[in-house]
Design a protein around this motif. Structure first.
Motif, PDB file in Angstrom:
ATOM      1  N   THR A 136      37.796  52.179  34.183  1.00  0.00           N
ATOM      2  CA  THR A 136      39.132  51.713  33.839  1.00  0.00           C
ATOM      3  C   THR A 136      38.994  50.385  33.110  1.00  0.00           C
ATOM      4  N   LEU A 137      39.562  50.302  31.922  1.00  0.00           N
ATOM      5  CA  LEU A 137      39.577  49.055  31.172  1.00  0.00           C
ATOM      6  C   LEU A 137      40.840  48.304  31.558  1.00  0.00           C
ATOM      7  N   LYS A 138      40.662  47.119  32.134  1.00  0.00           N
ATOM      8  CA  LYS A 138      41.813  46.388  32.630  1.00  0.00           C
ATOM      9  C   LYS A 138      41.717  44.896  32.302  1.00  0.00           C
ATOM     10  N   LEU A 139      42.854  44.232  32.389  1.00  0.00           N
ATOM     11  CA  LEU A 139      42.929  42.789  32.228  1.00  0.00           C
ATOM     12  C   LEU A 139      43.211  42.169  33.592  1.00  0.00           C
ATOM     13  N   VAL A 140      42.407  41.176  33.952  1.00  0.00           N
ATOM     14  CA  VAL A 140      42.633  40.401  35.170  1.00  0.00           C
ATOM     15  C   VAL A 140      43.356  39.130  34.742  1.00  0.00           C
ATOM     16  N   VAL A 141      44.612  39.023  35.101  1.00  0.00           N
ATOM     17  CA  VAL A 141      45.482  37.975  34.577  1.00  0.00           C
ATOM     18  C   VAL A 141      45.269  36.665  35.325  1.00  0.00           C
ATOM     19  N   ALA A 142      45.095  35.588  34.577  1.00  0.00           N
ATOM     20  CA  ALA A 142      44.868  34.273  35.176  1.00  0.00           C
ATOM     21  C   ALA A 142      46.071  33.845  36.004  1.00  0.00           C
ATOM     22  N   ASN A 143      45.793  33.224  37.154  1.00  0.00           N
ATOM     23  CA  ASN A 143      46.879  32.598  37.902  1.00  0.00           C
ATOM     24  C   ASN A 143      46.937  31.108  37.544  1.00  0.00           C
ATOM     25  N   ASP A 144      47.880  30.388  38.118  1.00  0.00           N
ATOM     26  CA  ASP A 144      48.109  29.002  37.713  1.00  0.00           C
ATOM     27  C   ASP A 144      46.928  28.083  38.011  1.00  0.00           C
ATOM     28  N   ALA A 145      46.084  28.459  38.966  1.00  0.00           N
ATOM     29  CA  ALA A 145      44.958  27.603  39.349  1.00  0.00           C
ATOM     30  C   ALA A 145      43.680  27.899  38.578  1.00  0.00           C
ATOM     31  N   ASP A 146      43.666  28.967  37.814  1.00  0.00           N
ATOM     32  CA  ASP A 146      42.432  29.392  37.144  1.00  0.00           C
ATOM     33  C   ASP A 146      42.115  28.532  35.927  1.00  0.00           C
ATOM     34  N   ASP A 147      40.830  28.286  35.734  1.00  0.00           N
ATOM     35  CA  ASP A 147      40.340  27.586  34.542  1.00  0.00           C
ATOM     36  C   ASP A 147      40.101  28.638  33.459  1.00  0.00           C
ATOM     37  N   ILE A 148      40.871  28.580  32.385  1.00  0.00           N
ATOM     38  CA  ILE A 148      40.725  29.577  31.324  1.00  0.00           C
ATOM     39  C   ILE A 148      39.885  29.059  30.157  1.00  0.00           C
ATOM     40  N   SER A 149      39.324  27.853  30.294  1.00  0.00           N
ATOM     41  CA  SER A 149      38.532  27.271  29.207  1.00  0.00           C
ATOM     42  C   SER A 149      37.064  27.116  29.552  1.00  0.00           C
ATOM     43  N   ASP A 150      36.661  27.567  30.761  1.00  0.00           N
ATOM     44  CA  ASP A 150      35.263  27.430  31.188  1.00  0.00           C
ATOM     45  C   ASP A 150      34.792  28.752  31.779  1.00  0.00           C
ATOM     46  N   PRO A 151      33.964  29.514  31.062  1.00  0.00           N
ATOM     47  CA  PRO A 151      33.539  30.831  31.546  1.00  0.00           C
ATOM     48  C   PRO A 151      32.510  30.793  32.671  1.00  0.00           C
ATOM     49  N   THR A 152      32.091  29.597  33.111  1.00  0.00           N
ATOM     50  CA  THR A 152      31.186  29.507  34.264  1.00  0.00           C
ATOM     51  C   THR A 152      31.943  29.398  35.578  1.00  0.00           C
ATOM     52  N   VAL A 153      33.249  29.232  35.527  1.00  0.00           N
ATOM     53  CA  VAL A 153      34.045  28.974  36.730  1.00  0.00           C
ATOM     54  C   VAL A 153      34.623  30.279  37.281  1.00  0.00           C
ATOM     55  N   PRO A 154      34.295  30.623  38.539  1.00  0.00           N
ATOM     56  CA  PRO A 154      34.896  31.826  39.135  1.00  0.00           C
ATOM     57  C   PRO A 154      36.401  31.638  39.320  1.00  0.00           C
ATOM     58  N   TRP A 155      37.123  32.747  39.258  1.00  0.00           N
ATOM     59  CA  TRP A 155      38.561  32.737  39.530  1.00  0.00           C
ATOM     60  C   TRP A 155      38.790  33.151  40.979  1.00  0.00           C
ATOM     61  N   ASP A 156      39.627  32.392  41.667  1.00  0.00           N
ATOM     62  CA  ASP A 156      39.924  32.665  43.070  1.00  0.00           C
ATOM     63  C   ASP A 156      41.400  33.023  43.249  1.00  0.00           C
ATOM     64  N   GLY A 157      41.710  33.539  44.417  1.00  0.00           N
ATOM     65  CA  GLY A 157      43.098  33.819  44.733  1.00  0.00           C
ATOM     66  C   GLY A 157      43.558  35.181  44.239  1.00  0.00           C
ATOM     67  N   VAL A 158      44.864  35.354  44.205  1.00  0.00           N
ATOM     68  CA  VAL A 158      45.480  36.625  43.838  1.00  0.00           C
ATOM     69  C   VAL A 158      45.674  36.691  42.324  1.00  0.00           C
ATOM     70  N   HIS A 159      45.368  37.858  41.757  1.00  0.00           N
ATOM     71  CA  HIS A 159      45.511  38.053  40.317  1.00  0.00           C
ATOM     72  C   HIS A 159      46.238  39.366  40.020  1.00  0.00           C
ATOM     73  N   GLY A 160      47.123  39.315  39.056  1.00  0.00           N
ATOM     74  CA  GLY A 160      47.711  40.537  38.561  1.00  0.00           C
ATOM     75  C   GLY A 160      46.739  41.255  37.641  1.00  0.00           C
ATOM     76  N   GLU A 161      46.943  42.546  37.489  1.00  0.00           N
ATOM     77  CA  GLU A 161      46.090  43.344  36.610  1.00  0.00           C
ATOM     78  C   GLU A 161      46.949  44.202  35.696  1.00  0.00           C
ATOM     79  N   LEU A 162      46.496  44.345  34.458  1.00  0.00           N
ATOM     80  CA  LEU A 162      47.128  45.244  33.501  1.00  0.00           C
ATOM     81  C   LEU A 162      46.119  46.316  33.107  1.00  0.00           C
TER      82      LEU A 162
END
Length: 298
Positions: free
Chosen positions: A218-244
């Motif tokens: 399944t090709l999906k998008l994991v949508v950033a939440n307000d706490a996620d760093d979207i400018s640093d690809p070394t940083v894991p995303w935590d918490g709840v995320h929406g998916e498309l």
């Protein structure tokens, strides 16, 4: 010397220069199949993905050594191209959710710390520790590889973009990382398989699976939440995320056509509706790929 040349020099300095092979993800093979849109076309406004498209892909083992073991504790990759001609979407995805560097300088320093010591044939642990201590943002990538067993088959692996792209939706523009989720879930090698399997098993194992049925993700998008760093690809995303859900990637056959084997999966090729990431790594990729291609025949 250009910055792109320095990056490829760093890869060659760590893994060696192997004529005819890519500087990174040297070991791999090509396959083909198709993309099947999500029911209703999905929420993201990407015209290319509103209809079925051909797919060319390349599975690979991370690193620049063509003879690396398929059991090695490094990333697995998929280069993926959906569509053809001018309107296509190229992706370079890996099994690790995050990258090992967030800048050209960190990329080069990471590899320099892992150049094999001639006396031992392995990296100097003291140099690796010194690098890790000075660059703690790179540790999540390394920790993931140490804690997760390599996949038992390419069809049993998740693949991540690391980068956060920008997508148009009916609700506006959102930032999201790309995820390929295998139909049957992710499965790592057992201890027995690590001991008993040969160093070259991934190609044959996938072909056996394809002889019975296609492999699907399944090709999906994991949508950033307000706490996620979207400018640093070394940083894991935590918490709840929406998916498309965008649709299904279906791999059906091996592909030894010359144009597929030589294909470069340059993620700067984006379709309408997808905007490039805003990080320091993405801009490095296209020029570095060009240098790597030029060196394959030298």
């Amino acid at each position: 010397m250009s910055g792109a040349e320095e990056l490829i020099d760093a890869l060659n300095g760590t893994f060696g220069h192997h004529a005819g092979y890519r500087a990174s993800h040297a070991k791999g093979f090509s396959v083909r199949g198709r993309f099947i849109p999500a029911s209703g076309g999905g929420e993201a406004q990407i015209p290319l993905l509103q209809s079925e498209q051909q797919v060319v892909a390349r599975f690979s083992v991370g690193g620049g050594k063509p003879a690396i073991s398929d059991k090695s504790p490094t990333v697995r990759g998929i280069g993926l191209e959906i569509g053809q001609n001018a309107e296509k979407w190229a992706m370079a995805l890996i099994s690790n959710p995050v990258f090992f560097a967030n800048s050209a300088e960190q990329f080069k320093a990471f590899l320099a710390a892992r150049v094999a010591d001639p006396a031992t044939g392995a990296p100097d642990p003291a140099k690796v520790k010194a690098f890790n201590d000075a660059n703690p943002n790179t540790v999540p990538h390394q920790a993931y590889l140490k804690s997760v067993a390599p996949c038992r088959c390419y069809s049993a692996e998740q693949y991540h973009s690391g980068h956060a792209y920008h997508f148009g939706t009916s609700e506006g523009v959102l930032a999201a990382r790309i995820l390929l989720e295998p139909e049957g879930g992710r499965h790592g090698l057992t201890d027995e398989e690590k001991k008993d399997l040969p160093d070259d098993f991934l190609y044959d194992r996938l072909l056996r699976e394809l002889s019975n049925r296609p492999a699907r993700w399944t090709l999906k998008l994991v949508v950033a939440n307000d706490a996620d760093d979207i400018s640093d690809p070394t940083v894991p995303w935590d918490g709840v995320h929406g998916e498309l859900i965008l649709g299904t990637v279906q791999i059906e056959l091996p592909d030894d056509r010359a144009e597929s084997v030589a294909k470069v999966f340059d993620p700067s090729h984006l379709p309408e509706g997808v905007a490039e990431p805003h990080d320091n790594v993405f801009a490095l990729r296209s020029p570095a790929y060009a240098v790597s291609v030029a060196r394959r025949s030298s």
